[in-house]
Design a protein around this motif. Structure first.
Motif, mmCIF file in Angstrom:
data_model
loop_
_atom_site.group_PDB
_atom_site.id
_atom_site.type_symbol
_atom_site.label_atom_id
_atom_site.label_comp_id
_atom_site.label_asym_id
_atom_site.label_seq_id
_atom_site.Cartn_x
_atom_site.Cartn_y
_atom_site.Cartn_z
ATOM 1 N N PHE A 1 -3.533 1.878 5.865
ATOM 2 C CA PHE A 1 -4.540 1.656 4.827
ATOM 3 C C PHE A 1 -5.826 1.095 5.430
ATOM 4 C CE2 PHE A 1 -6.434 -1.899 2.470
ATOM 5 C CZ PHE A 1 -7.128 -1.186 1.507
ATOM 6 N N PRO B 1 -2.291 2.898 -2.315
ATOM 7 C CA PRO B 1 -3.584 2.991 -1.629
ATOM 8 C C PRO B 1 -3.531 3.657 -0.260
ATOM 9 C CG PRO B 1 -3.299 0.815 -2.579
ATOM 10 C CD PRO B 1 -1.988 1.542 -2.732
ATOM 11 N N ALA B 2 -2.389 3.594 0.422
ATOM 12 C CA ALA B 2 -2.281 4.230 1.736
ATOM 13 C C ALA B 2 -2.367 5.751 1.635
ATOM 14 C CB ALA B 2 -0.983 3.823 2.423
ATOM 15 N N GLU C 1 -3.905 7.031 -5.885
ATOM 16 C CA GLU C 1 -4.599 6.129 -4.969
ATOM 17 C C GLU C 1 -4.585 4.680 -5.438
ATOM 18 O OE1 GLU C 1 -5.763 8.994 -6.133
ATOM 19 O OE2 GLU C 1 -6.406 10.219 -4.465
ATOM 20 N N THR D 1 0.810 -1.208 0.000
ATOM 21 C CA THR D 1 0.000 0.000 0.000
ATOM 22 C C THR D 1 0.849 1.266 0.000
ATOM 23 O OG1 THR D 1 -0.164 -0.015 2.410
ATOM 24 C CG2 THR D 1 -1.895 -1.164 1.188
#
Length: 133
Positions: A81, A48-49, A44, A5
């Motif tokens: 995340f 994702p984090a 993102e 992430t």
């Protein structure tokens, strides 16, 4: 299982603190992430984090499992995340299993103690049993 992430070692200390305990070294994780990105800028989807909680609102899954080892370099970004995802999508959707004294490949290794309480493998088995009921 141990999603990548983020590899931001200035923000997530497990990337350096767990470097000698994990089976994946931060240098290689960053190299793999750069290869996967293929020159694209972080967003993102790639990191994702970095997504705000609102980005996860309206997520189309009803149940999700995330596993991570307490001794792996990705521990802190995965936890970040998960916390953000839960704020955006809802706490009931995501189950987190953080394996005690485990590193990145723990659920894929075979050893006699792999299903012990607190292990990632035991968490996966429990989650799947509940989902398949």
């Amino acid at each position: 299982m141990a999603p990548m992430t983020s590899c931001d070692d200035s923000k997530f200390k497990s990337l350096t603190n767990s470097a000698t305990r994990d089976s994946v070294h931060p240098t290689f994780a960053k190299r793999w992430l750069e290869a996967w990105k293929g020159g694209a800028k972080d967003d993102e989807y790639i990191v994702p984090a970095s997504a705000p909680a609102s980005w996860w609102s309206g997520t189309k899954v009803s149940s999700m499992l995330v596993t991570v080892g307490e001794d792996e370099i990705l521990h802190d970004p995965v936890i970040s995340f998960v916390e953000t995802f839960k704020r955006g999508a809802g706490v009931d959707i995501l189950t987190l299993v953080a394996g005690k004294k485990e590193c990145h490949v723990a659920p894929l290794r075979h050893d006699s103690d792999s299903l012990r309480e607190g292990s990632q493998e035991a968490g996966i088995k429990t989650w799947m049993t509940e989902i398949l009921k």
